[in-house]
Design an enzyme around this catalytic site. Structure first.
Site, PDB file in Angstrom:
ATOM      1  N   SER A 204      48.409  34.666  41.143  1.00 23.13           N
ATOM      2  CA  SER A 204      47.338  35.566  41.563  1.00 23.13           C
ATOM      3  C   SER A 204      45.972  35.130  41.061  1.00 23.13           C
ATOM      4  CB  SER A 204      47.636  36.996  41.081  1.00 23.13           C
ATOM      5  OG  SER A 204      48.849  37.471  41.615  1.00 23.13           O
ATOM      6  N   HIS A 250      43.396  38.174  37.508  1.00 23.05           N
ATOM      7  CA  HIS A 250      42.632  38.258  38.749  1.00 23.05           C
ATOM      8  C   HIS A 250      41.140  37.999  38.504  1.00 23.05           C
ATOM      9  CE1 HIS A 250      45.797  40.869  41.054  1.00 23.05           C
ATOM     10  NE2 HIS A 250      46.327  39.809  40.473  1.00 23.05           N
TER      11      HIS A 250
END
Length: 300
Positions: A204, A250
């Site tokens: 991610s 992230h």
């Protein structure tokens, strides 16, 4: 008198009265065409079409005596990379690595997962493990590690959607640097801000880096920014509202990916390679600094 190759004497089989010179590579052939760069006479077999006239094979192969390589004038991407015939190759390789690791983890069980996952440090009463204990490889391996099918499915679909356009725009080498630095950026911020004994895994961080790079590239090309900004906003909402998501990975990947992409697509042409290399080096040094500071904190 016998003719010496390369001498100005006309070949023996030249038609009488024909004053045309002989091809510099084929002395038995006369020609009225000369290379537009070196002015050597060339026959049809030695001609290479150019924007103006024809060039000999030596000039094409050697860059025409300009002091540059023959590929110096080849078309380049906006970041200066070589245009590849298959702009999805690196994306497919990265997807293959992620899928191979996923299958290996599923086949092996928890042992391999525990060895590869992002882990800062275990509590003192347990077996010493984690980045703080010298297992720095976890910063990299966790980027390619997934445990659940929905997790890897979402990341691989995102990689397939974002990867090829960036790979085509940046070139293969720059795309690899962007992906890896984004993933490391996500791992570094996770190591710094998350609980040291908590597990973190998945691509991610790298995916968010590609998303940030896409926004930078679209801005550079003056494309409509609304679609990518809406997508980025939705992903950030999910990041901070969905349970069991590492927001550190992230955000770390997003910041590093956007910064690296900015340096790549805005580098001045005359110093492009230097600026791009410096951008990647600074990003890597920042990641190393974050890891070092956190390690000192955990071991101090």
């Amino acid at each position: 008198m016998d003719q010496v190759p390369g001498s100005p004497q006309e070949p023996k089989d030249t038609h009488d009265g024909d004053d045309l010179p002989a091809c510099y590579r084929h002395p038995d052939r006369t020609t009225g065409i000369r290379c537009t760069r070196c002015d050597k006479p060339i026959c049809p077999d030695c001609m290479v079409s150019a924007s103006v006239g024809f060039q000999c094979r030596d000039c094409v192969r050697g860059g025409g005596g300009t002091g540059h390589s023959a590929t110096a004038s080849a078309p380049r991407t906006i970041a200066g990379g070589t245009i590849a015939a298959n702009p999805r190759l690196i994306t497919l390789i990265l997807m293959g690595i992620n899928l191979a690791v996923f299958v290996a983890v599923k086949a092996d069980g928890t042992r391999l997962l525990n060895e590869l996952v992002m882990l800062g440090r275990t509590p003192p009463e347990y077996l010493p493990q984690g980045v703080a204990e010298g297992e720095w490889y976890r910063l990299v391996t966790s980027v390619f590690l997934h445990q659940e099918i929905p997790h890897i499915a979402f990341n691989m679909l995102s990689l397939w959607w974002l990867g090829p356009p960036l790979e085509a725009a940046l070139g293969r080498l720059r795309f690899i640097a962007l992906y890896m630095l984004s993933g490391l950026g996500g791992s570094a911020l996770t190591y710094l801000a998350a609980a040291p004994s908590g597990f973190s895994l998945g691509a991610s961080g790298a995916i968010f880096g590609l998303l940030g790079a896409t926004a930078v590239l679209m801005r550079r090309l003056n494309y409509d920014m609304k679609p990518v900004l809406i997508l980025l906003g939705l992903n950030l909402v999910f990041t901070f509202t969905w349970p069991h998501i590492s927001w550190q990975a992230h955000i770390g990947g997003l910041v590093v990916g956007a910064a690296v992409a900015y340096g790549m697509v805005h580098a001045p042409r005359e110093r492009r390679n230097l600026v791009q290399a410096a951008t990647c080096a600074v990003a890597l040094l920042a990641i190393v600094a974050v890891v070092w500071v956190r390690t000192v904190q955990l071991l101090g």
